[in-house]
Structures are given as structure tokens and as C-alpha cells.
Design a protein around this motif. Structure first.
Motif, PDB file in Angstrom:
ATOM      1  N   MET A   1       0.817  -1.203   0.000  1.00  0.00           N
ATOM      2  CA  MET A   1       0.000   0.000   0.000  1.00  0.00           C
ATOM      3  C   MET A   1       0.863   1.271   0.000  1.00  0.00           C
ATOM      4  N   THR A   2       2.007   1.241   0.674  1.00  0.00           N
ATOM      5  CA  THR A   2       2.884   2.419   0.707  1.00  0.00           C
ATOM      6  C   THR A   2       3.369   2.771  -0.691  1.00  0.00           C
ATOM      7  N   ALA A   3       3.836   1.760  -1.425  1.00  0.00           N
ATOM      8  CA  ALA A   3       4.333   2.003  -2.782  1.00  0.00           C
ATOM      9  C   ALA A   3       3.220   2.522  -3.689  1.00  0.00           C
ATOM     10  N   LEU A   4       2.005   1.998  -3.525  1.00  0.00           N
ATOM     11  CA  LEU A   4       0.886   2.447  -4.357  1.00  0.00           C
ATOM     12  C   LEU A   4       0.572   3.916  -4.100  1.00  0.00           C
ATOM     13  N   VAL A   5       0.520   4.331  -2.825  1.00  0.00           N
ATOM     14  CA  VAL A   5       0.205   5.716  -2.495  1.00  0.00           C
ATOM     15  C   VAL A   5       1.277   6.659  -3.051  1.00  0.00           C
ATOM     16  N   GLU A   6       2.540   6.288  -2.871  1.00  0.00           N
ATOM     17  CA  GLU A   6       3.620   7.122  -3.376  1.00  0.00           C
ATOM     18  C   GLU A   6       3.559   7.270  -4.899  1.00  0.00           C
ATOM     19  N   ASP A   7       3.224   6.172  -5.593  1.00  0.00           N
ATOM     20  CA  ASP A   7       3.141   6.215  -7.046  1.00  0.00           C
ATOM     21  C   ASP A   7       2.005   7.116  -7.514  1.00  0.00           C
ATOM     22  N   VAL A   8       0.842   7.005  -6.828  1.00  0.00           N
ATOM     23  CA  VAL A   8      -0.292   7.854  -7.191  1.00  0.00           C
ATOM     24  C   VAL A   8       0.046   9.325  -6.941  1.00  0.00           C
TER      25      VAL A   8
ATOM     26  N   ASP B   1       1.553  15.048  -9.561  1.00  0.00           N
ATOM     27  CA  ASP B   1       2.424  16.214  -9.391  1.00  0.00           C
ATOM     28  C   ASP B   1       1.919  17.421 -10.188  1.00  0.00           C
ATOM     29  N   MET B   2       1.441  17.172 -11.418  1.00  0.00           N
ATOM     30  CA  MET B   2       1.032  18.277 -12.286  1.00  0.00           C
ATOM     31  C   MET B   2      -0.176  19.016 -11.729  1.00  0.00           C
ATOM     32  N   GLU B   3      -0.995  18.341 -10.890  1.00  0.00           N
ATOM     33  CA  GLU B   3      -2.197  18.982 -10.366  1.00  0.00           C
ATOM     34  C   GLU B   3      -1.880  20.045  -9.329  1.00  0.00           C
ATOM     35  N   TYR B   4      -0.702  19.978  -8.712  1.00  0.00           N
ATOM     36  CA  TYR B   4      -0.347  21.042  -7.750  1.00  0.00           C
ATOM     37  C   TYR B   4       0.989  21.693  -8.095  1.00  0.00           C
ATOM     38  N   ALA B   5       1.285  21.714  -9.411  1.00  0.00           N
ATOM     39  CA  ALA B   5       2.522  22.364  -9.862  1.00  0.00           C
ATOM     40  C   ALA B   5       2.524  23.823  -9.432  1.00  0.00           C
ATOM     41  N   GLY B   6       3.626  24.290  -8.863  1.00  0.00           N
ATOM     42  CA  GLY B   6       3.760  25.662  -8.392  1.00  0.00           C
ATOM     43  C   GLY B   6       3.261  25.866  -6.974  1.00  0.00           C
ATOM     44  N   ARG B   7       2.679  24.841  -6.362  1.00  0.00           N
ATOM     45  CA  ARG B   7       2.196  24.930  -4.984  1.00  0.00           C
ATOM     46  C   ARG B   7       3.109  24.113  -4.071  1.00  0.00           C
ATOM     47  N   SER B   8       3.175  24.501  -2.830  1.00  0.00           N
ATOM     48  CA  SER B   8       3.979  23.783  -1.839  1.00  0.00           C
ATOM     49  C   SER B   8       3.022  23.083  -0.879  1.00  0.00           C
ATOM     50  N   ILE B   9       2.945  21.755  -0.998  1.00  0.00           N
ATOM     51  CA  ILE B   9       2.065  20.966  -0.133  1.00  0.00           C
ATOM     52  C   ILE B   9       2.921  20.118   0.804  1.00  0.00           C
ATOM     53  N   ARG B  10       2.560  20.124   2.077  1.00  0.00           N
ATOM     54  CA  ARG B  10       3.265  19.293   3.067  1.00  0.00           C
ATOM     55  C   ARG B  10       2.578  17.923   3.123  1.00  0.00           C
ATOM     56  N   TRP B  11       3.302  16.916   2.659  1.00  0.00           N
ATOM     57  CA  TRP B  11       2.759  15.537   2.631  1.00  0.00           C
ATOM     58  C   TRP B  11       3.235  14.764   3.852  1.00  0.00           C
ATOM     59  N   GLN B  12       2.350  13.981   4.442  1.00  0.00           N
ATOM     60  CA  GLN B  12       2.682  13.071   5.551  1.00  0.00           C
ATOM     61  C   GLN B  12       2.189  11.669   5.175  1.00  0.00           C
ATOM     62  N   ILE B  13       3.123  10.829   4.754  1.00  0.00           N
ATOM     63  CA  ILE B  13       2.764   9.467   4.311  1.00  0.00           C
ATOM     64  C   ILE B  13       3.626   8.477   5.092  1.00  0.00           C
TER      65      ILE B  13
ATOM     66  N   THR C   1      -1.671  20.971   3.923  1.00  0.00           N
ATOM     67  CA  THR C   1      -1.108  19.738   4.477  1.00  0.00           C
ATOM     68  C   THR C   1      -2.045  18.579   4.142  1.00  0.00           C
ATOM     69  N   ILE C   2      -1.468  17.535   3.625  1.00  0.00           N
ATOM     70  CA  ILE C   2      -2.251  16.325   3.314  1.00  0.00           C
ATOM     71  C   ILE C   2      -1.594  15.149   4.037  1.00  0.00           C
ATOM     72  N   GLU C   3      -2.381  14.481   4.869  1.00  0.00           N
ATOM     73  CA  GLU C   3      -1.868  13.366   5.684  1.00  0.00           C
ATOM     74  C   GLU C   3      -2.567  12.066   5.288  1.00  0.00           C
ATOM     75  N   VAL C   4      -1.749  11.047   5.021  1.00  0.00           N
ATOM     76  CA  VAL C   4      -2.258   9.692   4.792  1.00  0.00           C
ATOM     77  C   VAL C   4      -1.970   8.885   6.049  1.00  0.00           C
ATOM     78  N   GLY C   5      -2.952   8.134   6.538  1.00  0.00           N
ATOM     79  CA  GLY C   5      -2.750   7.393   7.787  1.00  0.00           C
ATOM     80  C   GLY C   5      -3.391   6.015   7.776  1.00  0.00           C
ATOM     81  N   HIS C   6      -3.117   5.268   8.840  1.00  0.00           N
ATOM     82  CA  HIS C   6      -3.598   3.883   8.950  1.00  0.00           C
ATOM     83  C   HIS C   6      -3.819   3.528  10.410  1.00  0.00           C
ATOM     84  N   GLU C   7      -4.854   2.762  10.676  1.00  0.00           N
ATOM     85  CA  GLU C   7      -5.119   2.184  12.000  1.00  0.00           C
ATOM     86  C   GLU C   7      -5.510   0.731  11.797  1.00  0.00           C
ATOM     87  N   ARG C   8      -5.171  -0.106  12.768  1.00  0.00           N
ATOM     88  CA  ARG C   8      -5.487  -1.545  12.655  1.00  0.00           C
ATOM     89  C   ARG C   8      -6.629  -1.898  13.602  1.00  0.00           C
TER      90      ARG C   8
END
Length: 745
Positions: free
Chosen positions: A597-604, A609-621, A656-663
Motif C-alpha cells: 500500500m505504501t508504494a501504491l500511495v507514493e506512485d499515485v 504532481d502536475m495537479e499542484y505544480a507551483g504549490r507547496s504541499i506538506r505531505w505526511q505518508i 497539508t495532506i496526511e495519509v494514515g492507517h489504524e489496525r
């Protein structure tokens, strides 16, 4: 030196099960035992019946094996040094002084090495080869017999011929460890015990455990005087030595009195094991004391092993044959049930096979308040009362069975004649639904070897003195249910649940799916009739304006008209594409694999990238777990959720966009959290619907189908979707992927 004394206390049958039969502290007087230190081979204990050996050679205590008895056992050292723990090894025959060659065995048990020397019997066979013709005759004869009882009869004759005992019988244990004599051969000196039963207390559990360990046991004289085991002062220990593997091991005084009460001077037993469990014994008795030579006992042990294997094969073959027959009955029942949603009626139409499945006289099917009776069984009200009682009983799995129902449930006495035995399977976890089979009371007479319930009084010890046939009339019991009966019932339960009852669940799921599809179809129809009209009206209207001014060159307004046409056409195209994607998602085949799942999220994220070109987004993955899912579908989930987060943080100062997980206990929970414009929780139920938008198209582009696709994909994986948000503070979108068996670590 010290010795372990054989107790002369008054004997009591209640203490028999606790007798120290493994550590009696003495031996039978037909040889000698030396207990060695396995490291040094120095004698630390001894029991010697021939007193003259001590006068001739001195006491062996404290001496190495090479020096005892004038070096008679010196050549045994190599074998003694290499014997493995838990094993027994025959060391040949050794003459000790004036005494003839002693049969010598070594037993390695824990921290002790026991050397056992058994005095020879006059006229005994010189080797096992001398007895091979008798063994060969037995092996040839067993090929011609068909039943277990015939096998036992053949063995009783062969063992008595080899040993010369007055009576040889084969003794079989039942499930409660009572014994029954199933075969016998004798010369008339001792009374016949054929078909007599003996209670479990005659052979306590610890004695049965020794029978499993030692296949042959000889007691040559019920009146022998035990020879104490003497220990050197330098090897004092906490308790007596375990003599379990030794043939010369002394016997419990209770058992010796039991033999005398039977008028038996000598006895020998050969254990019969079935798949490692004690099946029974070949029990030999003689009116007078009698010793059986070592090689004869070895031949008897060999015959016992052959008999054990044959019993296992015969019984296993009988079980396999019975299972095949029951399986054929089950196939016929399933044939009746196939294509019939009313399984009760289907079973009832084949009453013969329903009863034959468990060899029963009657059956009842109880389901959702209905009760169908077949054959000989209690009446309807009695069956329903029985079902209520069964539903609260503790039983293993989904099956309950007993052959003595009136003894367990008093009301059953009213119908004991038809249902002293019941075998029941539960076919629902929600309703009191059962299939029950009944067996009638079978009044029968059981012949015991003496009254097993009679207490002896006024005697110095309690083993009963009477072994006369004593009859007991057994009532309120049916024939017992065996493993074949129980397994056949459980297999039918599985068939009912998997083939019939599951159909109802599938129909319910199908109805739910149809309702959901109808709602989606309605939404699609509304889209076609409403949302698609506006773009096409624009196309038509502006096309007319264009044609009206076609004679002249296009001016700025006409160019604007054309731009509007293009925008409308593009909007219509995007809408149609999204609609097609949504409709195809429900029909596409899922191919679930284990995915990172980590590799899939990073690939997506990288592809967006082109959708936020010129913007600075803080990612938490963070690191995400592997899941079992369709990779293409799950990619679309992440693409929609991350794309939405990018879009709705467009006006945030520090997005800021955060991706998270709980079990969880049964599922993995994933989420995408942003600090964007958020939404009003009053409208949260609209989020995952088709064409449902909480923001105007002029503010944020989109067709309102993305989250509907997310919901549909996750639902197909068996998961859930939900969201949480606050206007101006951001939103969090959650989805779950259920664990697959073995994938929840």
C-alpha cells in the motif's frame, strides 16, 4: 546401604490406583537387577535373588560393571556406554558363577541404567528361531480370517499353544475402560470367562499406562517373596528407582491378592495397541506358578504386534466401508435437496435415507417453529420441549448425542421406548433449528465377572473374591452412537448450511444488490435527463448563433461563442467518461493480490504532481501495511481521494495532506486528511452518492462521481467508507479493507 521396604500395610482397593507400581522397591525372585550410573557404569543399586552370588563375588555396590561377578558382564560395557535414553537393548545370555546363562537386558531410563538378568527356564528354546514355525503358522492363518473376533480367537489358541498356560483370553476395553472377554482358549483347569465383563477399577489408569509402555508382563507366582532393591549409601536419593521397563519389577500386593482371589498362580499379559492406544490385552492364566522363557515371551510379543496391526486394519476397513455407505446415502439426500428451497420438505420426501444416514428408527426436523416427524419418535410437543433443553446444553460444536437421554433429562423417561438415544445437529445460529435422530431403548443383559458394585467387608484387602457370572439388566439406554454416525450427521449439517441455507443468504444479498443498482440506475437516468441537457443546449444554441453570422468574418463575440461551445463539449465529454467509468466499475472482475500500500500511495502522489505544480504541499505518508485487494481498483481509490485533497486545499495558506492507517480487530482502516475548505457535516450522507456535490462547480471543478466510485470499489472489497469534516478546517475520508485469513498479523 539402605533398602526400600515392601509395605505390609492393610490393602485397600481405593488406594490401588495410587499404588507405586513403577517404583515398588523390589523385584520378583527370578534373577537380579543392577542399577548403574550411566556415566561411570558403577553399580549404585542392586536386587539379587541368588544369595550365594554375594558370598561368592561380594556385593557389587560401588563397583564398575567390569568387576562385578568376576567380570562376567565386562563384555557388555561397549553396549552399555552407547545405549540411548528411553530404549531397551538385549545383551545376550551371561553365565554368572554356577548359574546358567542369564538373559540380559539393559534399560536406559532418565539418569539410571538398569541391567536386568533373568534366570533361564529349564528346557527353554535356544533362540527365537526355534519358535518361528509357530509364528509363521499364525501369520498364514490370519490371512484367512475375516472378522476381529476370529482374529482374537486364533491368537488365544496360538498363545496358549506357545506358553502352555491353562487359560488364554483376549480382553477388549470399551470407551469407559470396562473390559469384555471376546475370545478364549483353555484346557478346563480354570473356569471360562468368555463374554464376561470386568469393571474399569480392575485395571486402573496407571496400570493401563504401563501396559502401553511394556507390551509383555509376566507374574510367575502370585505367592512369590519380593527381593528388595538395595542402594549404596553414597548414592542416596530422594525416592525409589523407577523400574517401569523391567520384567522382574515387583507387582502391587493388591494385584497379587486379586490373582489369588481368581485362583490364579501365574499370569502373563500381552498388550494390544491400536494406533498407539490400548485396545485390549491377551491375558494368560495358570492355576500353578509358571515361568515363561524369554524367547517365548518375545514370540508372544511379536504375535501381539501382528494381532494389533490386523485389528487396526480390520476395524479401519469396517469404518471405511461404513463411511462409504453413509456417503452414498448422503448423496441421495442431497439429490433430493438440490434445487429445492424448502430443505425440510426435501428431507422428508426421502425418509428411508434420512433414517439410514445414522441408523436410526426416527427423526425430527425443527426449523422456525415448524416440526416434521419421521419414523418412530416422540410427539411434536415432546420434540419441541427437547429442542428447548438441547439449545441450552453444553456440547461440542454443533452436535449433541447420548445413548442414555432419560438419565440426563428426566422428562425423556416418558418416551424412552422410542428415544432413549438422541443425536442432534444445530443448523442455525439464530433460530432453534435442529435435525434430530432417535434410537429406541434396548433392554439387554450384561454378564459381569462378579458384581462390580459389591463391596467386600471383613477382609484384609478389598479385591473381590467372586468372579462368578453376575447378570445386570440395562434399561433406558439405546445402542451407542459411533464416530461414523456422528460424522454422517455433521456432514449433513454442513450440506444443509452450505447448499440450502446459504441460498437464502445469497438471495438476500442479491436483493440488496438489486435495490442498490436500481438507485444507481435512477440516478443515472436523472443525469441523462438533466445534467447532460445543459451542455448540449449550449452546443445547439451557440452553434445557431455561429451559423447566423457565418456570412461575415468572425468577431470577438463569435470567438467567445466558439470558446463556450468547446467548454460545454468538454464538460459533457468529461461527464460521460465519468459515468461510463462508474457503470463499468460494478461489472468489472476483481483480481485480489497481496499489494504494497505504501508504494501504491507514493506512485499515485507522484502521478498527481502536475495537479499542484507551483504549490507547496506538506505531505505526511507513513509506512502502510500490505493488503489483499485489486490493485487497479485501489489505485483509483487513492487517485480520487488524493486528487480531492489537492483540489480542496487550493486556498489554504499552508496546505497539508496526511495519509494514515489504524489496525482494527477485523480490518485495516486507511484515511486521507487535509486542512482544506472542509464541508458541512449535515450533508455528509450525500458525499458518496452519484453526482452529489457540496461545492459549486465555479469554486471547485468536478462531476461528483469520484467519491461514488470510491464507495463502490471499497464496498466490493467488503469494506466501509465514511468522512468527517468541518467547514474551513478540512476533511478526513476513511475506508477499510477487511483482513483475509492469515493476513492479520
Amino acid at each position: 546401604m539402605s533398602s526400600w521396604n515392601v509395605s505390609d500395610r492393610a490393602l485397600d482397593v481405593s488406594s490401588c490406583a495410587q499404588e507405586p507400581i513403577r517404583t515398588p522397591g523390589a523385584i520378583q525372585p527370578y534373577g537380579l537387577i543392577l542399577v548403574l550410573d550411566p556415566q561411570t557404569l558403577i553399580v549404585k543399586e542392586r536386587a539379587i535373588a541368588q544369595a550365594d552370588l554375594l558370598g561368592t563375588f561380594g556385593d557389587p555396590l560401588g563397583h564398575p560393571i567390569d568387576d562385578v561377578f568376576g567380570g562376567a558382564l565386562a563384555r557388555c560395557r561397549p553396549a552399555l556406554e552407547t545405549i540411548k535414553p528411553g530404549t531397551t537393548q538385549f545383551l545376550g545370555a551371561h553365565a554368572i558363577g554356577p548359574h546358567d546363562g542369564h538373559h540380559t537386558l539393559a534399560h536406559r531410563l532418565g539418569d539410571d541404567l538398569i541391567v536386568e538378568l533373568e534366570a533361564p527356564v529349564p528346557g527353554e528354546p535356544g533362540s527365537l528361531e526355534d519358535l518361528y514355525p509357530a509364528i509363521r503358522r499364525f501369520m498364514e492363518a490370519i490371512e484367512r480370517v475375516e472378522t476381529t473376533r476370529e482374529l482374537c480367537e486364533l491368537a488365544s489358541v496360538q498363545i496358549r499353544e506357545l506358553t502352555g498356560f491353562d487359560r488364554t483370553l483376549v480382553y477388549q476395553f470399551d470407551k469407559d475402560w470396562n473390559g469384555a472377554v471376546v475370545a478364549e482358549d483353555g484346557n478346563g483347569v480354570l473356569p471360562s470367562y468368555l463374554d464376561l465383563r470386568f469393571p474399569e477399577s480392575d485395571i486402573p489408569a496407571q496400570a493401563r499406562a504401563l501396559y502401553r509402555q511394556n507390551r509383555v508382563r509376566l507374574i510367575a507366582d502370585s505367592n512369590y517373596q519380593p527381593v528388595p532393591l538395595v542402594r549404596s549409601a553414597g548414592h542416596a536419593g530422594p525416592g525409589p528407582t523407577d523400574l517401569s521397563p523391567a520384567m522382574l519389577r515387583s507387582v502391587s500386593p493388591v494385584h497379587l491378592q486379586y490373582m489369588r482371589n481368581m485362583a490364579t498362580g501365574a499370569s502373563m499379559s500381552v498388550s494390544l495397541l491400536r494406533e498407539g492406544e490400548l485396545w485390549g490385552l491377551i491375558s494368560c492364566h495358570n492355576a500353578q506358578p509358571k515361568r515363561v522363557p524369554y524367547h517365548v515371551r518375545t514370540a508372544c510379543e511379536f504375535i501381539g504386534q501382528i494381532l494389533s496391526l490386523q485389528i487396526s486394519l480390520k476395524e479401519r476397513a469396517a469404518v471405511v466401508e461404513a463411511r462409504i455407505a453413509r456417503r452414498a446415502i448422503q448423496v441421495r439426500l442431497l439429490g433430493r435437496m438440490a434445487g429445492d428451497t424448502d430443505f425440510m420438505a426435501a428431507l422428508g420426501r426421502d425418509q428411508h435415507n434420512l433414517l439410514a444416514l445414522t441408523q436410526s428408527a426416527g427423526a425430527a426436523i425443527v426449523h422456525r417453529g415448524e416440526c416434521l416427524l419421521h419414523g418412530e419418535c416422540p410427539n411434536r410437543s415432546q420434540v419441541l420441549e427437547l429442542v428447548q433443553w438441547l439449545s441450552v446444553q453444553q456440547h461440542e460444536g454443533d452436535l449433541y448425542c447420548t445413548d442414555r437421554l432419560p438419565q440426563l433429562w428426566k422428562p425423556a423417561e416418558a418416551f424412552a421406548d422410542v428415544a432413549s438415544g438422541v443425536l442432534a445437529i444445530s443448523i442455525s445460529q439464530i433460530h432453534d433449528s435442529f435435525v434430530l435422530w432417535f434410537r429406541p431403548e434396548v433392554v439387554r443383559t450384561v454378564r459381569w465377572g462378579g458384581d462390580p458394585r459389591k463391596e467386600e467387608t471383613g477382609l484384609p484387602l478389598s479385591p473381590r473374591t467372586s468372579f462368578e457370572g453376575w447378570k445386570e439388566t440395562v434399561q433406558r439406554q439405546s445402542l451407542p452412537w459411533d464416530d461414523v454416525d456422528r460424522d454422517a450427521a455433521l456432514e449433513l449439517r454442513t450440506a444443509i448450511v452450505d447448499i440450502v441455507l446459504r441460498k437464502a443468504e445469497e438471495m438476500a444479498a442479491l436483493n440488496e444488490q438489486l435495490l442498490r443498482s436500481n438507485k444507481e440506475l435512477e440516478a443515472f437516468s436523472y443525469s441523462v435527463s438533466h445534467d447532460l441537457r445543459a451542455p448540449f443546449r449550449h452546443i445547439v444554441g451557440y452553434s445557431e448563433l455561429l451559423w447566423a453570422s457565418a456570412a461575415e468574418r468572425l468577431n470577438d463575440s463569435e470567438k467567445r461563442f466558439l470558446d463556450t461551445i468547446v467548454e460545454s463539449a468538454q464538460s459533457a465529454g468529461t461527464l460521460v467518461d465519468d459515468l461510463l467509468s462508474f457503470s463499468q466499475m460494478g461489472r468489472s472482475t476483481m483480481g485480489q493480490i497481496s499489494m504494497d500500500m505504501t508504494a501504491l500511495v507514493e506512485d499515485v502522489r507522484h502521478k498527481l504532481d502536475m495537479e499542484y505544480a507551483g504549490r507547496s504541499i506538506r505531505w505526511q505518508i507513513p509506512h502502510l501495511p500490505r493488503v489483499q485487494a485489486d490493485p487497479g481498483m485501489l489505485r483509483l481509490v487513492w487517485q480520487n481521494l488524493l486528487s480531492n485533497a489537492i483540489k480542496f486545499t487550493r486556498d489554504s495558506a499552508q496546505p497539508t495532506i496526511e495519509v494514515g492507517h489504524e489496525r482494527g480487530d477485523t480490518e485495516d482502516v486507511f484515511y486521507v486528511k487535509d486542512n482544506g475548505c472542509g464541508f458541512d457535516m449535515r450533508y455528509v450522507d450525500k458525499l458518496f452518492g452519484v453526482f452529489q456535490r457540496l461545492h459549486h462547480a465555479d469554486e471547485y471543478e468536478g462531476t461528483g462521481i469520484g467519491l461514488a466510485n470510491v464507495h463502490r470499489i471499497i464496498t466490493r472489497h467488503g469494506g466501509r467508507t465514511w468522512a468527517d469534516g468541518r467547514v474551513g478546517e478540512g476533511a478526513t475520508f476513511f475506508f477499510t479493507i477487511p483482513f483475509v485469513t492469515g493476513d492479520n498479523l
